[in-house]
Design an enzyme around this catalytic site. Structure first.
Site: not given
Ligand SMILES: [Zn+2]
Length: 206
Positions: A90-93, A131, A159, A161
């Site tokens: 995931c690009e956020h975490h 996603q 996920h 995260c």
């Molecule tokens: Zn994430």
């Protein structure tokens, strides 16, 4: 998941191993650890090399996937490849999300070798992703490559995260879909696809 042996994954040229190594070293220091202790000594190097593999989707050439695997054929029933395992970040975490993709299309004269569909999924999974976008990119790629009557992609994933950060576990599971053409316009086609992918499927779990 087994892929064709004859297709070589191109070496990643996008990732700067040297600067990634240095940043991981800084990260280890920044979180208060000792980068010289035995277990961590080679971690920056290991992680830098790991990222070239986990993020190899950026340098994957679509041409090498579809090369010589397109066939012109008079067939207009649904083609479905289900339960394609994938691993993404995931690009956020930058933590993994893991799951399976189901890809279907109704050809309009062109089909692609079945083993190529998982490679298309992989090309988009091995990037920093969300996603929803990954799902759409897979559908768009099949649409552009095969110009079928319709294409449908459903992705189910867990996920890490969400799971690791104490967010409620049921929030860690997500299903996304992208549909074009006859799957969008025709309820019966869509229903046939959804029935097919739910038949005998086991819930995602770690
Ligand atoms: Zn994430």
């Amino acid at each position: 998941m087994e892929f064709d042996e004859d297709i070589k994954e191109p070496e990643s040229t996008r990732i700067n191993i040297e600067s990634t190594r240095k940043i991981i070293l800084d990260l280890i220091r920044a979180v208060g650890e000792d980068p010289d202790r035995e277990g961590l000594k080679n971690t920056p190097d290991r992680m830098a090399r790991m990222f070239t593999e986990l993020l190899s989707g950026y340098t994957q050439e679509p041409e090498t996937i579809i090369n010589e695997a397109l066939f012109y054929i008079n067939y207009d029933e649904m083609v479905l490849v289900r339960d394609i395992e994938f691993y993404s970040l995931c690009e956020h975490h930058m933590l993994p999300f893991i799951g399976r993709a189901h890809v279907a299309y109704v050809p309009a004269g062109k089909v692609i070798g079945l083993s190529k569909i998982p490679r298309i999924v992989d090309m988009y999974a091995r990037r920093l992703q969300v996603q929803e976008r990954m799902t759409r990119q897979i559908a768009d790629f099949v649409q552009q490559t095969l110009e079928p009557q319709g294409v449908a992609v459903v992705v189910e994933a867990m996920h890490l995260c969400s799971m690791m950060r104490g967010v409620k576990k049921h929030d860690a599971r997500m299903t996304t879909s992208a549909m074009h053409g006859s799957f969008r316009a025709n309820l019966a086609t869509r229903q046939e696809f959804l029935n097919n992918i739910s038949r005998g499927s086991k819930p995602l779990q770690f």
